[in-house]
Write a protein that holds these residues in place. Structure first.
Motif, PDB file in Angstrom:
ATOM      1  N   MET A 110     -11.083  -6.168   4.252  1.00 53.47           N
ATOM      2  CA  MET A 110     -10.153  -5.111   3.839  1.00 53.47           C
ATOM      3  C   MET A 110     -10.495  -4.592   2.447  1.00 53.47           C
ATOM      4  O   MET A 110     -10.368  -3.403   2.161  1.00 53.47           O
ATOM      5  N   ARG A 111     -10.933  -5.485   1.583  1.00 55.18           N
ATOM      6  CA  ARG A 111     -11.343  -5.061   0.228  1.00 55.18           C
ATOM      7  C   ARG A 111     -12.576  -4.164   0.313  1.00 55.18           C
ATOM      8  O   ARG A 111     -12.680  -3.164  -0.407  1.00 55.18           O
ATOM      9  N   LEU A 112     -13.503  -4.487   1.199  1.00 57.29           N
ATOM     10  CA  LEU A 112     -14.717  -3.690   1.347  1.00 57.29           C
ATOM     11  C   LEU A 112     -14.435  -2.333   1.986  1.00 57.29           C
ATOM     12  O   LEU A 112     -15.020  -1.326   1.600  1.00 57.29           O
ATOM     13  N   PHE A 113     -13.535  -2.286   2.953  1.00 57.29           N
ATOM     14  CA  PHE A 113     -13.232  -1.027   3.648  1.00 57.29           C
ATOM     15  C   PHE A 113     -12.458  -0.051   2.784  1.00 57.29           C
ATOM     16  O   PHE A 113     -12.525   1.161   2.985  1.00 57.29           O
ATOM     17  N   GLY A 114     -11.695  -0.551   1.827  1.00 58.13           N
ATOM     18  CA  GLY A 114     -10.937   0.327   0.939  1.00 58.13           C
ATOM     19  C   GLY A 114      -9.865   1.111   1.684  1.00 58.13           C
ATOM     20  O   GLY A 114      -9.199   0.602   2.585  1.00 58.13           O
ATOM     21  N   ASP A 115      -9.704   2.393   1.340  1.00 57.50           N
ATOM     22  CA  ASP A 115      -8.663   3.230   1.943  1.00 57.50           C
ATOM     23  C   ASP A 115      -8.918   3.521   3.418  1.00 57.50           C
ATOM     24  O   ASP A 115      -8.007   3.973   4.130  1.00 57.50           O
ATOM     25  N   VAL A 116     -10.148   3.252   3.874  1.00 55.43           N
ATOM     26  CA  VAL A 116     -10.450   3.453   5.298  1.00 55.43           C
ATOM     27  C   VAL A 116      -9.561   2.564   6.172  1.00 55.43           C
ATOM     28  O   VAL A 116      -9.270   2.892   7.325  1.00 55.43           O
ATOM     29  N   ASN A 117      -9.107   1.435   5.619  1.00 54.26           N
ATOM     30  CA  ASN A 117      -8.220   0.542   6.363  1.00 54.26           C
ATOM     31  C   ASN A 117      -7.023   1.277   6.955  1.00 54.26           C
ATOM     32  O   ASN A 117      -6.544   0.938   8.042  1.00 54.26           O
ATOM     33  N   TRP A 118      -6.519   2.262   6.230  1.00 58.76           N
ATOM     34  CA  TRP A 118      -5.244   2.887   6.579  1.00 58.76           C
ATOM     35  C   TRP A 118      -5.441   4.260   7.228  1.00 58.76           C
ATOM     36  O   TRP A 118      -4.509   5.036   7.336  1.00 58.76           O
ATOM     37  N   TRP A 119      -6.656   4.536   7.710  1.00 61.04           N
ATOM     38  CA  TRP A 119      -6.966   5.839   8.285  1.00 61.04           C
ATOM     39  C   TRP A 119      -6.506   5.927   9.737  1.00 61.04           C
ATOM     40  O   TRP A 119      -6.519   4.944  10.481  1.00 61.04           O
ATOM     41  N   ALA A 120      -6.092   7.149  10.120  1.00 56.13           N
ATOM     42  CA  ALA A 120      -5.768   7.443  11.518  1.00 56.13           C
ATOM     43  C   ALA A 120      -6.091   8.913  11.760  1.00 56.13           C
ATOM     44  O   ALA A 120      -5.971   9.742  10.846  1.00 56.13           O
TER      45      ALA A 120
ATOM     46  N   TYR B 117       0.825  -1.205   0.000  1.00 62.47           N
ATOM     47  CA  TYR B 117       0.000   0.000   0.000  1.00 62.47           C
ATOM     48  C   TYR B 117       0.859   1.255   0.000  1.00 62.47           C
ATOM     49  O   TYR B 117       0.548   2.241  -0.683  1.00 62.47           O
ATOM     50  N   LEU B 118       1.942   1.246   0.762  1.00 65.60           N
ATOM     51  CA  LEU B 118       2.842   2.399   0.769  1.00 65.60           C
ATOM     52  C   LEU B 118       3.475   2.613  -0.595  1.00 65.60           C
ATOM     53  O   LEU B 118       3.727   3.751  -0.993  1.00 65.60           O
ATOM     54  N   ALA B 119       3.698   1.526  -1.328  1.00 62.91           N
ATOM     55  CA  ALA B 119       4.348   1.632  -2.635  1.00 62.91           C
ATOM     56  C   ALA B 119       3.380   2.068  -3.728  1.00 62.91           C
ATOM     57  O   ALA B 119       3.764   2.795  -4.651  1.00 62.91           O
ATOM     58  N   THR B 120       2.114   1.654  -3.641  1.00 66.58           N
ATOM     59  CA  THR B 120       1.174   1.898  -4.735  1.00 66.58           C
ATOM     60  C   THR B 120      -0.004   2.796  -4.368  1.00 66.58           C
ATOM     61  O   THR B 120      -0.645   3.350  -5.256  1.00 66.58           O
ATOM     62  N   ARG B 121      -0.321   2.915  -3.076  1.00 70.19           N
ATOM     63  CA  ARG B 121      -1.525   3.624  -2.608  1.00 70.19           C
ATOM     64  C   ARG B 121      -2.790   3.054  -3.236  1.00 70.19           C
ATOM     65  O   ARG B 121      -3.789   3.751  -3.424  1.00 70.19           O
ATOM     66  N   ASP B 122      -2.757   1.768  -3.570  1.00 71.07           N
ATOM     67  CA  ASP B 122      -3.908   1.066  -4.140  1.00 71.07           C
ATOM     68  C   ASP B 122      -4.288  -0.056  -3.181  1.00 71.07           C
ATOM     69  O   ASP B 122      -3.600  -1.075  -3.102  1.00 71.07           O
ATOM     70  N   ASN B 123      -5.395   0.121  -2.467  1.00 71.01           N
ATOM     71  CA  ASN B 123      -5.789  -0.847  -1.448  1.00 71.01           C
ATOM     72  C   ASN B 123      -6.107  -2.207  -2.052  1.00 71.01           C
ATOM     73  O   ASN B 123      -5.700  -3.244  -1.518  1.00 71.01           O
ATOM     74  N   THR B 124      -6.821  -2.229  -3.176  1.00 67.53           N
ATOM     75  CA  THR B 124      -7.187  -3.500  -3.795  1.00 67.53           C
ATOM     76  C   THR B 124      -5.949  -4.298  -4.185  1.00 67.53           C
ATOM     77  O   THR B 124      -5.847  -5.502  -3.925  1.00 67.53           O
ATOM     78  N   HIS B 125      -4.995  -3.623  -4.808  1.00 72.89           N
ATOM     79  CA  HIS B 125      -3.746  -4.297  -5.196  1.00 72.89           C
ATOM     80  C   HIS B 125      -2.967  -4.751  -3.970  1.00 72.89           C
ATOM     81  O   HIS B 125      -2.405  -5.858  -3.957  1.00 72.89           O
ATOM     82  N   ALA B 126      -2.932  -3.915  -2.931  1.00 72.09           N
ATOM     83  CA  ALA B 126      -2.174  -4.252  -1.728  1.00 72.09           C
ATOM     84  C   ALA B 126      -2.739  -5.494  -1.051  1.00 72.09           C
ATOM     85  O   ALA B 126      -1.995  -6.365  -0.601  1.00 72.09           O
ATOM     86  N   VAL B 127      -4.072  -5.594  -0.987  1.00 69.74           N
ATOM     87  CA  VAL B 127      -4.709  -6.754  -0.361  1.00 69.74           C
ATOM     88  C   VAL B 127      -4.406  -8.017  -1.167  1.00 69.74           C
ATOM     89  O   VAL B 127      -4.028  -9.057  -0.602  1.00 69.74           O
ATOM     90  N   ALA B 128      -4.566  -7.947  -2.480  1.00 71.54           N
ATOM     91  CA  ALA B 128      -4.329  -9.117  -3.328  1.00 71.54           C
ATOM     92  C   ALA B 128      -2.861  -9.548  -3.291  1.00 71.54           C
ATOM     93  O   ALA B 128      -2.550 -10.737  -3.148  1.00 71.54           O
ATOM     94  N   GLU B 129      -1.962  -8.582  -3.408  1.00 70.62           N
ATOM     95  CA  GLU B 129      -0.533  -8.900  -3.429  1.00 70.62           C
ATOM     96  C   GLU B 129      -0.069  -9.428  -2.071  1.00 70.62           C
ATOM     97  O   GLU B 129       0.713 -10.378  -1.999  1.00 70.62           O
ATOM     98  N   GLY B 130      -0.545  -8.801  -0.996  1.00 73.40           N
ATOM     99  CA  GLY B 130      -0.168  -9.256   0.333  1.00 73.40           C
ATOM    100  C   GLY B 130      -0.626 -10.671   0.611  1.00 73.40           C
ATOM    101  O   GLY B 130       0.111 -11.473   1.190  1.00 73.40           O
ATOM    102  N   LEU B 131      -1.838 -10.995   0.188  1.00 72.45           N
ATOM    103  CA  LEU B 131      -2.363 -12.345   0.385  1.00 72.45           C
ATOM    104  C   LEU B 131      -1.598 -13.358  -0.455  1.00 72.45           C
ATOM    105  O   LEU B 131      -1.272 -14.460   0.008  1.00 72.45           O
TER     106      LEU B 131
END
Length: 202
Positions: A175-185, A105-119
């Motif tokens: 995480m896919r459903l939450f989208g960018d909200v996952n990384w909110w603070a 996610y830090l590299a791409t800022r794309d939550n969908t890609h980050a979830v798929a790649e991480g898994l």
């Protein structure tokens, strides 16, 4: 009765300490307030399923003939011991999975890609480690002491459910459903993350 009362009186403090430490550590690792809370909820799912299975097997007496024991109420110390042990084991998988997703996610800022790649990157590792632990814990079912038998089976069931249904299905789906909200603070915590070298998304 005194022992049970003591355990019940101190269990909330133990649970609060474990959950609180987990939330703080995950926040420092990921820079998010959503993911630590979600991780705690996911852990409770697998632990609750394990507790239900133990009641079904050891208290209600199912599989008593196969495992060789007399049905009886669950030992009061067992849930507390299992909770502490399983919370740590479950969080192991969570850290492996979320840290890989965080990097993407830090590299791409794309939550969908980050979830798929991480898994994809961590799924095989999680499955292999879980298979080893399930085999080891299941061997405790051969013990003659019912407490040890229940402890081993409880951990085996929880790890099996955690590494299959929870970590590779429910966690990525939410995480896919939450989208960018996952990384909110919140803004103050974001500044804290910046000071600590953790990058949180606005």
């Amino acid at each position: 009765m005194d022992s049970t009362a003591f355990i019940l009186g101190h269990t909330p403090a133990a649970v609060a300490f474990v959950v609180g430490a987990t939330v703080v550590i995950l926040f420092l690792l990921l820079g998010s307030v959503v993911l630590p809370v979600k991780a705690v909820v996911m852990n409770f799912l697998s632990i609750a399923a394990s507790f239900g299975a133990l009641v079904w097997i050891f208290q209600d007496g199912h599989l008593a003939g196969v495992l060789g024991f007399e049905p009886a109420p669950i030992e009061p110390t067992l849930p507390v011991l299992l909770f502490c042990a399983l919370f740590g084991l479950s969080m192991d998988y969570e850290v492996l999975l979320l840290s890989r997703m965080h990097e993407e996610y830090l590299a791409t800022r794309d939550n969908t890609h980050a979830v798929a790649e991480g898994l994809e990157r961590s799924g095989r590792l999680i499955t292999g480690a879980a298979a080893i632990m399930v085999a080891v814990f299941a061997a405790f079912a051969l013990a003659r002491v019912v407490l040890i038998k229940a402890m081993g089976l409880g951990m085996a069931i929880a790890v099996l459910l955690d590494a299959t249904l929870v970590r590779v299905l429910i966690v990525p789906a939410t995480m896919r459903l939450f989208g960018d909200v996952n990384w909110w603070a919140p803004r103050p915590l974001q500044r804290l993350c910046e000071r600590l070298g953790i990058h949180a998304r606005t």
